[in-house]
Write an enzyme that holds these catalytic residues in place. Sequence first.
Site, PDB file in Angstrom:
ATOM      1  N   LYS A 140       0.863  -1.187   0.000  1.00 21.72           N
ATOM      2  CA  LYS A 140       0.000   0.000   0.000  1.00 21.72           C
ATOM      3  C   LYS A 140       0.898   1.235   0.000  1.00 21.72           C
ATOM      4  O   LYS A 140       1.520   1.568   0.998  1.00 21.72           O
ATOM      5  CB  LYS A 140      -0.888   0.050   1.251  1.00 21.72           C
ATOM      6  CG  LYS A 140      -1.850   1.234   1.216  1.00 21.72           C
ATOM      7  CD  LYS A 140      -2.263   1.714   2.587  1.00 21.72           C
ATOM      8  CE  LYS A 140      -1.583   2.978   3.049  1.00 21.72           C
ATOM      9  NZ  LYS A 140      -1.731   4.186   2.250  1.00 21.72           N
TER      10      LYS A 140
ATOM     11  N   GLY B 139       6.936   5.348   8.530  1.00 19.68           N
ATOM     12  CA  GLY B 139       6.056   6.502   8.674  1.00 19.68           C
ATOM     13  C   GLY B 139       6.159   7.067  10.081  1.00 19.68           C
ATOM     14  O   GLY B 139       7.195   6.928  10.736  1.00 19.68           O
ATOM     15  N   SER B 140       5.060   7.637  10.545  1.00 20.98           N
ATOM     16  CA  SER B 140       5.119   8.347  11.826  1.00 20.98           C
ATOM     17  C   SER B 140       5.133   7.394  13.017  1.00 20.98           C
ATOM     18  O   SER B 140       4.656   6.260  12.944  1.00 20.98           O
ATOM     19  CB  SER B 140       3.913   9.282  11.955  1.00 20.98           C
ATOM     20  OG  SER B 140       2.748   8.511  12.172  1.00 20.98           O
TER      21      SER B 140
ATOM     22  N   VAL C 273       1.490   6.371  14.078  1.00 14.43           N
ATOM     23  CA  VAL C 273       0.885   5.268  13.314  1.00 14.43           C
ATOM     24  C   VAL C 273       1.625   3.959  13.611  1.00 14.43           C
ATOM     25  O   VAL C 273       1.021   2.896  13.757  1.00 14.43           O
ATOM     26  CB  VAL C 273       0.883   5.581  11.798  1.00 14.43           C
ATOM     27  CG1 VAL C 273       0.405   4.386  10.985  1.00 14.43           C
ATOM     28  CG2 VAL C 273       0.017   6.794  11.505  1.00 14.43           C
ATOM     29  N   GLY C 274       2.946   4.056  13.738  1.00 17.84           N
ATOM     30  CA  GLY C 274       3.747   2.864  14.032  1.00 17.84           C
ATOM     31  C   GLY C 274       3.303   2.189  15.322  1.00 17.84           C
ATOM     32  O   GLY C 274       3.255   0.959  15.412  1.00 17.84           O
TER      33      GLY C 274
ATOM     34  N   GLU D 159       9.714   1.668  11.050  1.00 14.40           N
ATOM     35  CA  GLU D 159      10.764   2.667  10.845  1.00 14.40           C
ATOM     36  C   GLU D 159      10.066   4.018  10.959  1.00 14.40           C
ATOM     37  O   GLU D 159       9.258   4.365  10.108  1.00 14.40           O
ATOM     38  CB  GLU D 159      11.356   2.436   9.442  1.00 14.40           C
ATOM     39  CG  GLU D 159      12.502   3.319   9.101  1.00 14.40           C
ATOM     40  CD  GLU D 159      13.542   3.311  10.185  1.00 14.40           C
ATOM     41  OE1 GLU D 159      13.970   2.236  10.600  1.00 14.40           O
ATOM     42  OE2 GLU D 159      13.885   4.412  10.653  1.00 14.40           O
TER      43      GLU D 159
ATOM     44  N   CYS E 194      13.303  11.266   7.260  1.00 10.91           N
ATOM     45  CA  CYS E 194      13.389  10.798   8.653  1.00 10.91           C
ATOM     46  C   CYS E 194      14.766  11.134   9.191  1.00 10.91           C
ATOM     47  O   CYS E 194      14.963  11.284  10.388  1.00 10.91           O
ATOM     48  CB  CYS E 194      13.239   9.292   8.761  1.00 10.91           C
ATOM     49  SG  CYS E 194      11.999   8.614   7.731  1.00 10.91           S
TER      50      CYS E 194
ATOM     51  N   GLU F 225       9.578  16.206  16.023  1.00  9.30           N
ATOM     52  CA  GLU F 225       9.886  16.084  14.595  1.00  9.30           C
ATOM     53  C   GLU F 225       8.986  17.030  13.802  1.00  9.30           C
ATOM     54  O   GLU F 225       7.779  17.049  13.997  1.00  9.30           O
ATOM     55  CB  GLU F 225       9.643  14.644  14.124  1.00  9.30           C
ATOM     56  CG  GLU F 225      10.040  14.460  12.675  1.00  9.30           C
ATOM     57  CD  GLU F 225       9.935  13.022  12.193  1.00  9.30           C
ATOM     58  OE1 GLU F 225       8.901  12.386  12.459  1.00  9.30           O
ATOM     59  OE2 GLU F 225      10.893  12.554  11.542  1.00  9.30           O
TER      60      GLU F 225
HETATM   61  C1  UN1 Z   1      14.331   8.608   5.064  1.00  7.98           C
HETATM   62  O1  UN1 Z   1      14.810   9.605   5.583  1.00  7.98           O
HETATM   63  O2  UN1 Z   1      13.140   8.355   5.188  1.00  7.98           O
HETATM   64  O3  UN1 Z   1      20.052   8.331   4.220  1.00  7.98           O
HETATM   65  C2  UN1 Z   1      15.154   7.685   4.242  1.00  7.98           C
HETATM   66  C3  UN1 Z   1      19.194   8.931   3.605  1.00  7.98           C
HETATM   67  C4  UN1 Z   1      18.491   8.240   2.464  1.00  7.98           C
HETATM   68  C5  UN1 Z   1      17.300   7.488   2.971  1.00  7.98           C
HETATM   69  C6  UN1 Z   1      16.444   8.315   3.873  1.00  7.98           C
HETATM   70  N1  UN1 Z   1      19.400   7.359   1.787  1.00  7.98           N
HETATM   71  O4  UN1 Z   1      18.874  10.071   3.904  1.00  7.98           O
END
Ligand code: UN1
Length: 498
Positions: free
Chosen positions: A177, A230-231, A234-235, A252, A286, A388
């Site tokens: 999804k 995601g957040s 939600v995780g 993650e 992230c 964040e």
């Molecule tokens: C993310 O931030 O969701 O190292 C992934 C990085 C990228 C992957 C980021 N190769 O910033």
Amino acid sequence: MADVTEYENYINGEWVKCRSGETFENRNPAQTDEIVGIFQQSRAADVNDAVAAAKEAYKKWRLVPAPKRAEILLRITDRLVKEKERCSRDMTREMGKILKETRGDVQEAIDLGYYMVGEGRRQLGYTTPSELPNKFNMCIRQPLGVCGLITPWNFPMAIPSWKMMPALVLGNTIVIKPATDTPLSVYNYVKIFEEEGLPRGVVNIVTGSGRNVGEPLMTHKDVSCVSFTGSTEVGRRISEACAADFKHCHLEMGGKNCIFIMNDADIDLAVEGALWGAFGTTGQRCTASSRLIVHRDVIKEFTDKLVARANGLKVGNGLDETVDMGPAINESQINTVLNYIDIGKNEDGAKLLCGGERLTGGEYDKGFFTMPTVFGDVTSDMRIFQEEIFGSVTSITECASFEDGIGLCNNTAYGLSASIYTRDVNKAFAAMRDVYTGIFYVNAPTIGAEVHLPFGGVKDTGNGHREAGIAGLDVFSEWKSVYIDFSGKMQKAQIDNN
Ligand code: UN1
């Protein structure tokens, strides 16, 4: 409107409309009057169809020799090399980040693809001696079955590849999804899977919202594994839902990553790193460098240089090769960012050094553009230090010493990525050891992970798993220990060898 393409779900090797016939629009965040595509607003019934197809396909796919599975993944990845420019342009249109970065995103899927092709002939388990005579011991990886993948909009092809490729090479089947903001990139990817001959039902794509598609997917009794990026909010829900059925669950989630700049750092290099780490992908990573912790001896020089560079960034449509930073992904995200800017402005003591506003006028009125924003004099009790933001905002915090800086780096609920700029090798190694994150950089910003190393974080960022690298295989497989007794006798472990 007439020439806007309607994209369908891919279930059991067929492109199909969702059962309800409802659809949603995917719009360009740099130019919201452009509809990138129409996608299926699927629901539980469509998820059920896709899971049933994946369950059926699993019976055969798990028995295909892994090197053969990898040959298909190799063809897919070779094709992706050829389609890179088209996929990158589509990604910029639906996600907004600049072309240089969407090319990097597709390249990350290519890198990961080739890496996992190698796993077709590895997936190493091990043999080990038995404690008993004439007995052989080994452990092997086994696939899990149907994997439900829920992927984010900020890396619309790279992150799906991190999940799909290891799952497939190990012999699992998939229902994915994609984020509602970026379904086209996953569609483009899956289309290549179809064209390169992946058997029907092995990969299925169902588009729609978290509530209508994500929920039924993560709670489906025939789904053995859920992998989500995601957040944290939600995780947590996904973790609880998976716990009820003891599903494998890989999460993650958020980050509040810091760059620590020591007084012996190469300041120009650190400024360059902070600029890229904070404003690359419009801060929507992230791994974004949203906290800059700077030794007081160099804070003035660093701040002046960073602000000058941030003010010089060109914001606009990512398809324009001269643009440095694209838009926020959508209305709700830009509102979150603007809200945090307000919070920062109202924090007692924090100083807005540059940016701080939505960009308006001309083309800007059509999209979700903000200025690159830097706050100074930020302290660890402030919300902009702790929460964040996921946007073009970073903050500078002063530290008095190495120890003080390490304390500030760790003063967060998250633990994804951190970095230090220093010329002192002792400090670099001590920081590597003492900063509590899943990823650490020396003399580089907090972004830029490579696919053959584990990616993920500690504390509220993750739940103990990693994706990419060999560690990524653990999410999508289970260990089986095998004992073969060729003694012809009834031997008893722990008892006969006393
Ligand atoms: C993310 O931030 O969701 O190292 C992934 C990085 C990228 C992957 C980021 N190769 O910033």
